[in-house]
Design a protein around this motif. Structure first.
Motif, PDB file in Angstrom:
ATOM      1  N   ASN A   5      -5.905   6.248   0.177  1.00 19.97           N
ATOM      2  CA  ASN A   5      -5.385   4.923  -0.146  1.00 19.97           C
ATOM      3  C   ASN A   5      -4.275   4.524   0.823  1.00 19.97           C
ATOM      4  O   ASN A   5      -3.714   5.366   1.521  1.00 19.97           O
ATOM      5  N   ILE A   7      -1.672   2.613  -0.397  1.00 24.01           N
ATOM      6  CA  ILE A   7      -0.723   2.050  -1.350  1.00 24.01           C
ATOM      7  C   ILE A   7       0.701   2.062  -0.794  1.00 24.01           C
ATOM      8  O   ILE A   7       1.391   1.039  -0.829  1.00 24.01           O
ATOM      9  N   LYS A   8       1.136   3.188  -0.259  1.00 28.43           N
ATOM     10  CA  LYS A   8       2.512   3.273   0.246  1.00 28.43           C
ATOM     11  C   LYS A   8       2.724   2.266   1.374  1.00 28.43           C
ATOM     12  O   LYS A   8       3.734   1.552   1.397  1.00 28.43           O
ATOM     13  N   ARG A  11       2.772  -1.236  -0.115  1.00 27.85           N
ATOM     14  CA  ARG A  11       3.970  -1.388  -0.945  1.00 27.85           C
ATOM     15  C   ARG A  11       5.204  -1.606  -0.083  1.00 27.85           C
ATOM     16  O   ARG A  11       5.994  -2.525  -0.312  1.00 27.85           O
ATOM     17  N   GLN A  18       9.063   2.113  -5.387  1.00 27.56           N
ATOM     18  CA  GLN A  18       8.194   2.808  -6.334  1.00 27.56           C
ATOM     19  C   GLN A  18       8.597   2.471  -7.762  1.00 27.56           C
ATOM     20  O   GLN A  18       7.744   2.304  -8.629  1.00 27.56           O
ATOM     21  N   ILE A  32       3.120   6.968  -9.273  1.00 26.82           N
ATOM     22  CA  ILE A  32       3.014   6.246  -7.992  1.00 26.82           C
ATOM     23  C   ILE A  32       3.140   7.237  -6.840  1.00 26.82           C
ATOM     24  O   ILE A  32       2.351   7.223  -5.893  1.00 26.82           O
ATOM     25  N   GLU A  36       0.289   8.045  -4.025  1.00 26.35           N
ATOM     26  CA  GLU A  36       0.579   7.799  -2.604  1.00 26.35           C
ATOM     27  C   GLU A  36       0.409   9.047  -1.752  1.00 26.35           C
ATOM     28  O   GLU A  36       0.014   8.959  -0.593  1.00 26.35           O
ATOM     29  N   MET A  50      -3.692  -2.017  -9.707  1.00 29.12           N
ATOM     30  CA  MET A  50      -3.039  -1.982  -8.397  1.00 29.12           C
ATOM     31  C   MET A  50      -3.614  -3.052  -7.475  1.00 29.12           C
ATOM     32  O   MET A  50      -2.875  -3.717  -6.748  1.00 29.12           O
ATOM     33  N   PHE A  54      -1.245  -6.044  -6.006  1.00 30.99           N
ATOM     34  CA  PHE A  54      -1.056  -6.325  -4.577  1.00 30.99           C
ATOM     35  C   PHE A  54      -1.846  -7.539  -4.102  1.00 30.99           C
ATOM     36  O   PHE A  54      -1.638  -8.023  -2.999  1.00 30.99           O
ATOM     37  N   LEU A  61      -7.213  -1.290  -0.160  1.00 32.74           N
ATOM     38  CA  LEU A  61      -6.351  -0.341  -0.850  1.00 32.74           C
ATOM     39  C   LEU A  61      -6.928   1.068  -0.879  1.00 32.74           C
ATOM     40  O   LEU A  61      -6.213   2.041  -0.675  1.00 32.74           O
TER      41      LEU A  61
END
Length: 69
Positions: A5, A7-8, A11, A18, A32, A36, A50, A54, A61
């Motif tokens: 993913n 995600i980090k 984000r 987080q 989270i 990540e 998620m 986002f 993602l």
């Protein structure tokens, strides 16, 4: 096959911590962090939350990496 993913990366690009993300999704910051770091694959419900959070397509993602032979 392995699920990875971004995600980090996403984000951080949006300036979200987080803690902020965890509160918005009603989960723990530890969850989270585990997602990540690819130590935990989120449930389908959490993955969909998620994506909505986002506002990105699923392919942006999450990625399914094929095993190399």
């Amino acid at each position: 096959m392995k699920v990875t993913n971004r995600i980090k990366e996403i984000r951080l690009s949006k300036g979200i911590s987080q803690v902020e993300m965890a509160e918005a999704l009603q989960i723990t910051r530890q969850t989270i962090n585990a997602v990540e770091k690819h130590k935990y694959n989120p449930s389908l419900e959490l993955a969909l939350k998620m994506i909505k959070y986002f506002d990105v397509p699923i392919e942006e993602l999450f990625t399914l990496e094929e095993d190399q032979k």
